[in-house]
Design an enzyme around this catalytic site. Structure first.
Site, PDB file in Angstrom:
ATOM      1  N   SER A 148      34.552  27.943  -1.775  1.00 12.35           N
ATOM      2  CA  SER A 148      34.045  28.787  -0.684  1.00 12.35           C
ATOM      3  C   SER A 148      32.572  28.486  -0.510  1.00 12.35           C
ATOM      4  O   SER A 148      31.917  27.993  -1.428  1.00 12.35           O
ATOM      5  CB  SER A 148      34.209  30.255  -1.077  1.00 12.35           C
ATOM      6  OG  SER A 148      33.402  31.068  -0.269  1.00 12.35           O
ATOM      7  N   TYR A 161      34.661  37.804  -6.132  1.00  9.99           N
ATOM      8  CA  TYR A 161      35.162  36.642  -5.384  1.00  9.99           C
ATOM      9  C   TYR A 161      34.242  35.441  -5.614  1.00  9.99           C
ATOM     10  O   TYR A 161      34.700  34.337  -5.929  1.00  9.99           O
ATOM     11  CB  TYR A 161      35.218  37.000  -3.893  1.00  9.99           C
ATOM     12  CG  TYR A 161      35.696  35.889  -2.988  1.00  9.99           C
ATOM     13  CD1 TYR A 161      37.053  35.613  -2.857  1.00  9.99           C
ATOM     14  CD2 TYR A 161      34.792  35.116  -2.245  1.00  9.99           C
ATOM     15  CE1 TYR A 161      37.499  34.604  -2.011  1.00  9.99           C
ATOM     16  CE2 TYR A 161      35.229  34.109  -1.406  1.00  9.99           C
ATOM     17  CZ  TYR A 161      36.588  33.854  -1.286  1.00  9.99           C
ATOM     18  OH  TYR A 161      37.024  32.853  -0.454  1.00  9.99           O
TER      19      TYR A 161
HETATM   20  P1  NAP Z   1      44.910  34.103   4.164  1.00  4.05           P
HETATM   21  O1  NAP Z   1      45.079  33.839   5.615  1.00  4.05           O
HETATM   22  O2  NAP Z   1      44.818  35.524   3.696  1.00  4.05           O
HETATM   23  O3  NAP Z   1      46.097  33.363   3.372  1.00  4.05           O
HETATM   24  C1  NAP Z   1      46.167  33.472   1.976  1.00  4.05           C
HETATM   25  C2  NAP Z   1      47.315  32.632   1.472  1.00  4.05           C
HETATM   26  O4  NAP Z   1      47.340  32.752   0.047  1.00  4.05           O
HETATM   27  C3  NAP Z   1      48.655  33.099   2.002  1.00  4.05           C
HETATM   28  O5  NAP Z   1      49.489  31.997   2.201  1.00  4.05           O
HETATM   29  C4  NAP Z   1      49.174  33.983   0.861  1.00  4.05           C
HETATM   30  O6  NAP Z   1      50.593  33.956   0.830  1.00  4.05           O
HETATM   31  C5  NAP Z   1      48.627  33.214  -0.347  1.00  4.05           C
HETATM   32  N1  NAP Z   1      48.491  34.066  -1.535  1.00  4.05           N
HETATM   33  C6  NAP Z   1      47.677  35.131  -1.732  1.00  4.05           C
HETATM   34  N2  NAP Z   1      47.871  35.638  -2.956  1.00  4.05           N
HETATM   35  C7  NAP Z   1      48.808  34.867  -3.552  1.00  4.05           C
HETATM   36  C8  NAP Z   1      49.435  34.884  -4.823  1.00  4.05           C
HETATM   37  N3  NAP Z   1      49.145  35.798  -5.755  1.00  4.05           N
HETATM   38  N4  NAP Z   1      50.359  33.944  -5.082  1.00  4.05           N
HETATM   39  C9  NAP Z   1      50.688  32.999  -4.141  1.00  4.05           C
HETATM   40  N5  NAP Z   1      50.135  32.939  -2.941  1.00  4.05           N
HETATM   41  C10 NAP Z   1      49.209  33.871  -2.645  1.00  4.05           C
HETATM   42  O7  NAP Z   1      43.601  33.407   3.579  1.00  4.05           O
HETATM   43  P2  NAP Z   1      42.795  32.102   4.070  1.00  4.05           P
HETATM   44  O8  NAP Z   1      41.603  32.587   4.813  1.00  4.05           O
HETATM   45  O9  NAP Z   1      43.698  31.112   4.675  1.00  4.05           O
HETATM   46  O10 NAP Z   1      42.257  31.586   2.660  1.00  4.05           O
HETATM   47  C11 NAP Z   1      42.853  30.512   1.983  1.00  4.05           C
HETATM   48  C12 NAP Z   1      41.904  30.065   0.871  1.00  4.05           C
HETATM   49  O11 NAP Z   1      40.668  29.667   1.449  1.00  4.05           O
HETATM   50  C13 NAP Z   1      41.577  31.148  -0.146  1.00  4.05           C
HETATM   51  O12 NAP Z   1      41.460  30.568  -1.423  1.00  4.05           O
HETATM   52  C14 NAP Z   1      40.221  31.656   0.314  1.00  4.05           C
HETATM   53  O13 NAP Z   1      39.468  32.218  -0.723  1.00  4.05           O
HETATM   54  C15 NAP Z   1      39.611  30.366   0.823  1.00  4.05           C
HETATM   55  N6  NAP Z   1      38.517  30.566   1.778  1.00  4.05           N
HETATM   56  C16 NAP Z   1      38.725  31.140   2.998  1.00  4.05           C
HETATM   57  C17 NAP Z   1      37.660  31.290   3.872  1.00  4.05           C
HETATM   58  C18 NAP Z   1      37.816  31.907   5.241  1.00  4.05           C
HETATM   59  O14 NAP Z   1      36.781  32.082   5.922  1.00  4.05           O
HETATM   60  N7  NAP Z   1      39.030  32.218   5.697  1.00  4.05           N
HETATM   61  C19 NAP Z   1      36.378  30.860   3.503  1.00  4.05           C
HETATM   62  C20 NAP Z   1      36.192  30.295   2.247  1.00  4.05           C
HETATM   63  C21 NAP Z   1      37.274  30.145   1.395  1.00  4.05           C
HETATM   64  P3  NAP Z   1      51.512  35.284   0.867  1.00  4.05           P
HETATM   65  O15 NAP Z   1      50.749  36.372   1.538  1.00  4.05           O
HETATM   66  O16 NAP Z   1      52.726  34.827   1.648  1.00  4.05           O
HETATM   67  O17 NAP Z   1      51.805  35.583  -0.555  1.00  4.05           O
END
Ligand code: NAP
Length: 264
Positions: A148, A161
Site C-alpha cells: 500500500s 493496516y
Molecule cells: P476489496 O474491493 O474490499 O476486495 C478485497 C478482496 O479480498 C475481496 O476479493 C475479498 O473477497 C478478499 N478477502 C478479504 N478478506 C479475505 C479473507 N480473509 N480471505 C480471503 N479473501 C479475503 O479491496 P481492494 O481495494 O480491491 O483491495 C485489494 C488489496 O489491495 C488489499 O490487500 C488492500 O489492502 C490493497 N490496497 C487497496 C487500495 C485501494 O485504494 N483500494 C490501496 C492500497 C492497497 P471476499 O469478500 O469474497 O471474501
C-alpha cells in the site's frame, strides 16, 4: 490476444488470493484475457465461483475457490487443489486484504487481529504454501504481494493496516533473499488510491475526492485495472531480473507534495 514474448503470461497458472472483487478481480481478468489459467479465491466458495464465472476470459475459464486467509488449513487445501488440477502454480497474486479506519485508541483486540491476521499472517501463510510447491517443482515462479502507499508514509487512522502492510514489504524482501537461488521472484505491488469497495465510502466525500485528485500528479484517483500492467510485468519474463522490489502504482502520489495554491 497476440502478445510480446517479453510480457507473455499465456499458459501460466495464476492464483489470485482475494480475486472476487476490486483489485484482485481486475488482475484476474487482466491475466485471463492474456491466456493465463487463473484461479481466484474469496472467503465463500459460492461467491468465488460466481465471481469467477463473471470474469472475461480468452482461452481458459477462470476457476473460483473458497479460501479464508485467516485459516491456514484452508490456504494449504486451496493451494493443493490448484496444484493437483493444474500441476503447478507459476504466479501468486497475494491480494486479499482488509482495513478498518479509526483512531488508534478505539481499536479492539478483535479489530487488530482481523486486520493483521488477514493482511500479514494470511499473506505469509499463502506465500509459504505456494512457495513450498514452487520449491518442490524446481521451476521457479513469481510471487506478487500487495502492499500500500501506507508503506511509504502512513495516512491518519490506519495504524494496524499500515503496520501489516509494512510487514508485507519486509516479507517480500526476506522471501526474495531466501528463495532467489531457487528462481522464485518475490515483489510487492503498492497501489495508491484505487476506487473499490474497500475505499468507496472514503472517496464518496467530495472534499476527499478533490484532495485526492489535487495531490495525485496524474490528476485522478485510480481504477482497479490501472494495476494490470504492473502485475503482468512482474509476472512475465520482462521482470526476470527483478526481485525484492516495491512498485508503487499510485499516479505519482508518493513522489512528492503539491502546493495548495497555483504558483504559475
Ligand atoms: P476489496 O474491493 O474490499 O476486495 C478485497 C478482496 O479480498 C475481496 O476479493 C475479498 O473477497 C478478499 N478477502 C478479504 N478478506 C479475505 C479473507 N480473509 N480471505 C480471503 N479473501 C479475503 O479491496 P481492494 O481495494 O480491491 O483491495 C485489494 C488489496 O489491495 C488489499 O490487500 C488492500 O489492502 C490493497 N490496497 C487497496 C487500495 C485501494 O485504494 N483500494 C490501496 C492500497 C492497497 P471476499 O469478500 O469474497 O471474501
Amino acid at each position: 490476444m497476440p502478445q510480446d514474448e517479453l510480457f507473455q503470461v499465456a499458459d501460466q497458472v495464476v492464483l489470485v488470493s482475494g480475486g472476487t472483487r476490486g483489485i484482485g478481480r481486475a488482475l484476474a481478468e487482466g491475466f485471463a484475457l492474456r491466456d493465463a489459467k487463473v484461479w481466484i479465491t474469496g472467503r465463500q466458495s459460492e461467491a468465488a465461483e460466481s465471481a469467477a464465472a463473471g470474469i472475461k476470459t480468452s482461452r481458459y475459464p477462470v476457476r473460483g475457490l473458497g479460501c479464508d486467509v485467516e485459516d491456514g488449513d484452508q490456504i494449504r487445501s486451496a493451494v493443493k487443489t490448484v496444484v493437483s488440477t493444474e500441476g503447478t502454480i507459476d504466479t501468486l497474486l497475494n491480494v486479499a486484504g482488509v482495513n478498518r479506519r479509526q483512531r488508534v485508541e478505539t481499536y479492539t483486540d478483535a479489530d487488530y487481529d482481523f486486520i493483521v491476521n488477514t493482511n500479514q499472517r494470511g499473506s505469509f501463510l499463502m506465500a509459504q504454501a505456494v512457495g513450498r510447491e514452487m520449491l518442490a517443482a524446481k521451476r521457479g515462479g513469481s510471487i506478487i504481494n500487495v502492499g500500500s502507499l501506507n508503506t511509504h508514509g502512513p495516512l491518519k487512522a490506519v495504524v494496524p493496516y499500515a503496520m501489516s502492510k509494512n510487514a508485507v514489504v519486509g516479507m517480500t524482501k526476506g522471501l526474495a533473499v531466501e528463495w532467489g537461488p531457487a528462481g522464485i521472484r518475490v515483489n510487492c505491488l503498492d497501489p495508491g488510491f484505487i476506487l473499490t469497495d474497500l475505499t468507496q465510502k472514503l472517496w464518496s466525500d467530495p472534499t476527499m475526492q478533490d484532495w485526492g485528485q489535487r495531490n495525485t500528479p496524474l490528476g485522478r484517483l485510480g481504477r482497479p485495472d490501472d494495476l494490470i500492467g504492473a502485475a503482468i510485468f512482474l509476472a512475465s519474463p520482462a521482470a526476470r531480473f527483478v526481485t525484492g522490489q516495491q512498485l508503487f502504482v499510485d499516479g505519482g502520489f508518493t513522489a512528492g507534495y503539491a502546493w495548495p495554491i497555483p504558483l504559475d
